[in-house]
Design an enzyme around this catalytic site. Structure first.
Site, PDB file in Angstrom:
ATOM      1  N   LYS A 158      11.171   9.106   2.034  1.00  8.89           N
ATOM      2  CA  LYS A 158      10.693   9.033   0.322  1.00  8.89           C
ATOM      3  C   LYS A 158      11.008  10.426  -0.883  1.00  8.89           C
ATOM      4  CE  LYS A 158       6.915   5.647  -0.407  1.00  8.89           C
ATOM      5  NZ  LYS A 158       5.518   4.601  -0.828  1.00  8.89           N
ATOM      6  N   GLY A 165      10.370   3.061  -6.809  1.00  7.62           N
ATOM      7  CA  GLY A 165      11.332   3.108  -5.535  1.00  7.62           C
ATOM      8  C   GLY A 165      13.049   3.570  -5.645  1.00  7.62           C
ATOM      9  N   LYS A 201       4.421   5.253   7.298  1.00  2.98           N
ATOM     10  CA  LYS A 201       5.293   4.287   7.671  1.00  2.98           C
ATOM     11  C   LYS A 201       5.355   3.425   6.906  1.00  2.98           C
ATOM     12  CE  LYS A 201       2.970   0.716  10.743  1.00  2.98           C
ATOM     13  NZ  LYS A 201       4.427   0.504  11.415  1.00  2.98           N
ATOM     14  N   LYS A 237       9.804  -5.044 -12.883  1.00  2.00           N
ATOM     15  CA  LYS A 237       8.967  -6.217 -12.761  1.00  2.00           C
ATOM     16  C   LYS A 237       8.892  -7.316 -13.777  1.00  2.00           C
ATOM     17  CE  LYS A 237       5.466  -2.368 -12.126  1.00  2.00           C
ATOM     18  NZ  LYS A 237       4.473  -1.404 -12.956  1.00  2.00           N
ATOM     19  N   GLU A 275      -1.374   3.380  -8.757  1.00  2.00           N
ATOM     20  CA  GLU A 275      -0.656   2.148  -8.200  1.00  2.00           C
ATOM     21  C   GLU A 275      -0.720   2.676  -6.627  1.00  2.00           C
ATOM     22  OE1 GLU A 275       4.041   2.254  -8.230  1.00  2.00           O
ATOM     23  OE2 GLU A 275       4.476   2.423 -10.388  1.00  2.00           O
ATOM     24  N   ASN A 290       1.395   6.683 -12.117  1.00  2.32           N
ATOM     25  CA  ASN A 290       2.219   7.312 -13.433  1.00  2.32           C
ATOM     26  C   ASN A 290       1.193   7.566 -14.683  1.00  2.32           C
ATOM     27  OD1 ASN A 290       4.568   5.708 -12.112  1.00  2.32           O
ATOM     28  ND2 ASN A 290       3.307   3.364 -12.494  1.00  2.32           N
ATOM     29  N   ARG A 292       1.662   8.057 -17.585  1.00  2.00           N
ATOM     30  CA  ARG A 292       1.771   7.184 -19.422  1.00  2.00           C
ATOM     31  C   ARG A 292       1.429   6.199 -19.896  1.00  2.00           C
ATOM     32  NH1 ARG A 292       5.879   5.882 -15.534  1.00  2.00           N
ATOM     33  NH2 ARG A 292       6.203   3.695 -15.709  1.00  2.00           N
ATOM     34  N   VAL A 295       4.109  -0.473 -19.815  1.00  3.36           N
ATOM     35  CA  VAL A 295       5.082  -1.731 -20.446  1.00  3.36           C
ATOM     36  C   VAL A 295       3.421  -3.417 -20.388  1.00  3.36           C
ATOM     37  CG1 VAL A 295       6.389  -4.061 -20.455  1.00  3.36           C
ATOM     38  CG2 VAL A 295       7.493  -1.673 -20.057  1.00  3.36           C
TER      39      VAL A 295
HETATM   40  C1  MV4 Z   1       6.154   1.004  -0.412  1.00  4.31           C
HETATM   41  C2  MV4 Z   1       6.831   0.210   0.691  1.00  4.31           C
HETATM   42  C3  MV4 Z   1       6.828  -0.352   1.611  1.00  4.31           C
HETATM   43  N1  MV4 Z   1       5.766   0.856   2.718  1.00  4.31           N
HETATM   44  N2  MV4 Z   1       5.422   2.125   1.005  1.00  4.31           N
HETATM   45  C4  MV4 Z   1       8.393   1.126  -4.118  1.00  4.31           C
HETATM   46  C5  MV4 Z   1       8.143   1.704  -5.655  1.00  4.31           C
HETATM   47  C6  MV4 Z   1       7.198   2.947  -5.307  1.00  4.31           C
HETATM   48  N3  MV4 Z   1       6.353   2.172  -6.264  1.00  4.31           N
HETATM   49  C7  MV4 Z   1       6.866   3.086  -3.884  1.00  4.31           C
HETATM   50  N4  MV4 Z   1       7.628   1.734  -3.337  1.00  4.31           N
HETATM   51  C8  MV4 Z   1       7.078   0.652  -2.409  1.00  4.31           C
HETATM   52  N5  MV4 Z   1       6.134   2.477  -1.346  1.00  4.31           N
HETATM   53  C9  MV4 Z   1       5.639   2.319   1.847  1.00  4.31           C
HETATM   54  N6  MV4 Z   1       5.111   2.946   2.903  1.00  4.31           N
HETATM   55  C10 MV4 Z   1       7.418  -0.764  -0.420  1.00  4.31           C
HETATM   56  C11 MV4 Z   1       8.061  -0.186  -1.972  1.00  4.31           C
HETATM   57  C12 MV4 Z   1       7.802  -1.803  -2.382  1.00  4.31           C
HETATM   58  C13 MV4 Z   1       7.474  -2.036  -3.686  1.00  4.31           C
HETATM   59  C14 MV4 Z   1       5.692  -1.521  -3.760  1.00  4.31           C
HETATM   60  C15 MV4 Z   1       5.916  -1.471  -5.478  1.00  4.31           C
HETATM   61  C16 MV4 Z   1       6.207  -2.811  -6.100  1.00  4.31           C
HETATM   62  C17 MV4 Z   1       7.147  -3.231  -5.216  1.00  4.31           C
HETATM   63  C18 MV4 Z   1       7.849  -2.719  -4.207  1.00  4.31           C
HETATM   64  C19 MV4 Z   1       9.456  -3.539  -3.898  1.00  4.31           C
HETATM   65  C20 MV4 Z   1       9.354  -2.917  -3.100  1.00  4.31           C
HETATM   66  C21 MV4 Z   1       9.521  -1.723  -2.331  1.00  4.31           C
END
Ligand code: MV4
Length: 448
Positions: A158, A165, A201, A237, A275, A290, A292, A295
């Site tokens: 990340k 994302g 992970k 979303k 989140e 976040n 802010r 939505v």
């Molecule tokens: C993750 C994950 C799986 N494992 N972290 C996507 C947006 C960001 N806010 C964090 N996200 C994710 N982090 C780990 N360690 C999967 C996602 C993710 C996701 C998270 C929330 C809502 C939709 C998503 C769609 C794909 C991946």
């Protein structure tokens, strides 16, 4: 309390904020780009100023233009809404240096949470569970491999400056990790001007559950329970609801208290969303904050009965929160469907243009937050959301029935919308049973 505020946004959220101000007796100054000139909601503001041409980078994102409008409009505060400049710590600072309150967190708290690795550290300090990962930034491929072997593949790289994302890369073995690391660093450098990355992970098929928090300038922070946003496609979303079907009452209580602790640890003020992802075993992990209003805030408003925009304005002006944690109870069930001008049959291609006829739904338990109307022309320059349909009922089952009824009443002629997809999702047995994760929409409804 403020007498006059500027709304640094457009569309449904600008209208939402104008409505809250009107009820609080606060005058409003709206801004618009050339593409939004003549938008009907602008008539509801006391004044409106053009801030530039259609392109957001030349209007809604132009700090000098927005500040000029605020100076000419003689406002005491700016509400940024969501998107545009809402999480720009520099804009936040410029507002305050011009003696204009920014309706949101202080710049330092905003900047800290904008750094996803710093936010992760903060969560650890506040004893909030984080996904196992690198404790700090990845400095070398060797270090990445070391962490990956510690937590086990698959892993997720990340970007520190990412979020929502953007700039994420999954890797399932040593070789893939080395190239994913290079790609992620290069991509983050190009996109955010900051190539720093960290590693976690990878949690497979997670549910997305987020906690609404609001804090005042007197040391009080209160959570307003959770929203489940697992129904999404490519990080967009589609449907949000509260309460979440993904967690037990025990997890809910723990997670919401954890979110509140994190916000207190950050010395954060105003509205925030913390989140989390929830894995298949129901374990929750902090992801990001976040800084802010979001939505999907109306689902929280419906189940708690608290007007979040009004509370943002009140706490920014220095007032104490008028409720305590014990006052905030979840009542019934709320669902929101985002109404986007996109064609789900054509890979969600934007569908701007003139709405020949709009019939908005209504009746018991139905709220439609939208700036659109018959004859409104959806401009092609901004995001495609033209409104939010929100329902509130005593139970989830009834909320789904009301949403399907409301969607069936709604007519948007002249452009394509995602309404048919919403009907399919809400009619699906997996949705009815709450068996939804962040891969549900793509797994179930997307061909190929
Ligand atoms: C993750 C994950 C799986 N494992 N972290 C996507 C947006 C960001 N806010 C964090 N996200 C994710 N982090 C780990 N360690 C999967 C996602 C993710 C996701 C998270 C929330 C809502 C939709 C998503 C769609 C794909 C991946």
């Amino acid at each position: 309390m403020y007498q006059r505020i500027l709304i640094a946004n457009r569309g449904e959220i600008a209208l939402r904020i104008i409505r809250a101000c009107r009820e609080l007796g606060i005058e409003t100054v709206a801004i618009f780009s050339e593409a939004d000139r003549g938008s009907a909601y602008l008539d509801l503001a006391d004044e409106a100023y053009c801030v530039g041409p259609a392109k957001a980078a030349d209007s809604y994102l132009r700090i000098a233009n927005v500040i000029s409008a605020a100076e000419v409009g003689n406002v005491q505060a700016i509400h940024p809404g969501y998107g545009f400049l809402a999480e720009n710590a520099h804009f936040n600072e410029v507002c305050r240096s011009c003696n204009i309150d920014f309706i949101g967190p202080m710049p330092e708290a905003m900047a800290q949470l904008g750094d996803k690795n710093a936010a992760r550290d903060l969560a650890k300090r506040a004893k909030v569970p984080v996904v196992p990962g690198s404790d700090g930034l990845i400095e070398s491929p060797e270090q990445a491999l070391k962490f990956a072997h510690e937590v086990g593949f698959p892993v997720l790289i990340k970007a520190v400056a990412g979020g929502g994302g953007r700039g994420m890369r999954v890797a399932s073995n040593d070789l893939a990790l080395k190239s994913a690391l290079q790609q992620a660093q290069a991509e983050a450098q190009a996109a955010f001007g900051n190539g720093a990355v960290y590693l976690e992970k990878y949690v497979e098929q997670p549910r997305h559950v987020e906690v609404q928090v609001i804090a005042d300038h007197h040391g009080n922070a209160v959570h307003l329970w959770e929203r489940d946003c697992s129904v999404q496609r490519r990080h967009q979303k589609l449907i949000e609801e509260s309460p979440s079907t993904s967690i037990t009452p025990e997890t809910r209580a723990e997670m919401c208290e954890a979110a509140r602790r994190l916000i207190l640890e950050a010395n954060y003020t105003n509205a925030a969303t913390v989140e989390f992802i929830v894995d298949k075993d129901g374990k929750y992990y902090f992801i990001e904050v976040n800084a802010r209003i979001q939505v999907e805030h109306p689902v929280t408003e419906m189940v708690t009965g608290i007007d979040l925009i009004k509370q943002q304005i009140l706490v920014a002006s220095g007032e104490k929160l008028p409720f305590t944690q014990d006052d905030v109870v979840q009542k019934g069930h709320a669902i929101e469907c985002r109404i986007n001008a996109e064609d789900p049959k054509r890979n969600f291609q934007p569908s701007p243009g003139r709405i020949e006829r709009l019939i908005a739904p209504g009746g018991f338990g139905v709220r439609f937050d939208s700036h659109a109307h018959s004859g409104y022309v959806v401009p092609p320059y901004y995001d495609s959301m033209i409104g939010k349909l929100i329902v509130h009922q005593p139970t989830r089952r009834e909320a789904i029935a009301t949403m399907l009824r409301a969607l069936s009443e709604m007519r948007v002629d002249g452009i394509k919308t995602v309404i048919p997809l919403h009907v399919e999702i809400l009619s699906h047995s997996a949705f009815a049973e709450g068996r939804i994760d962040t891969t549900f929409v793509e797994r179930t409804f997307m061909a190929t």
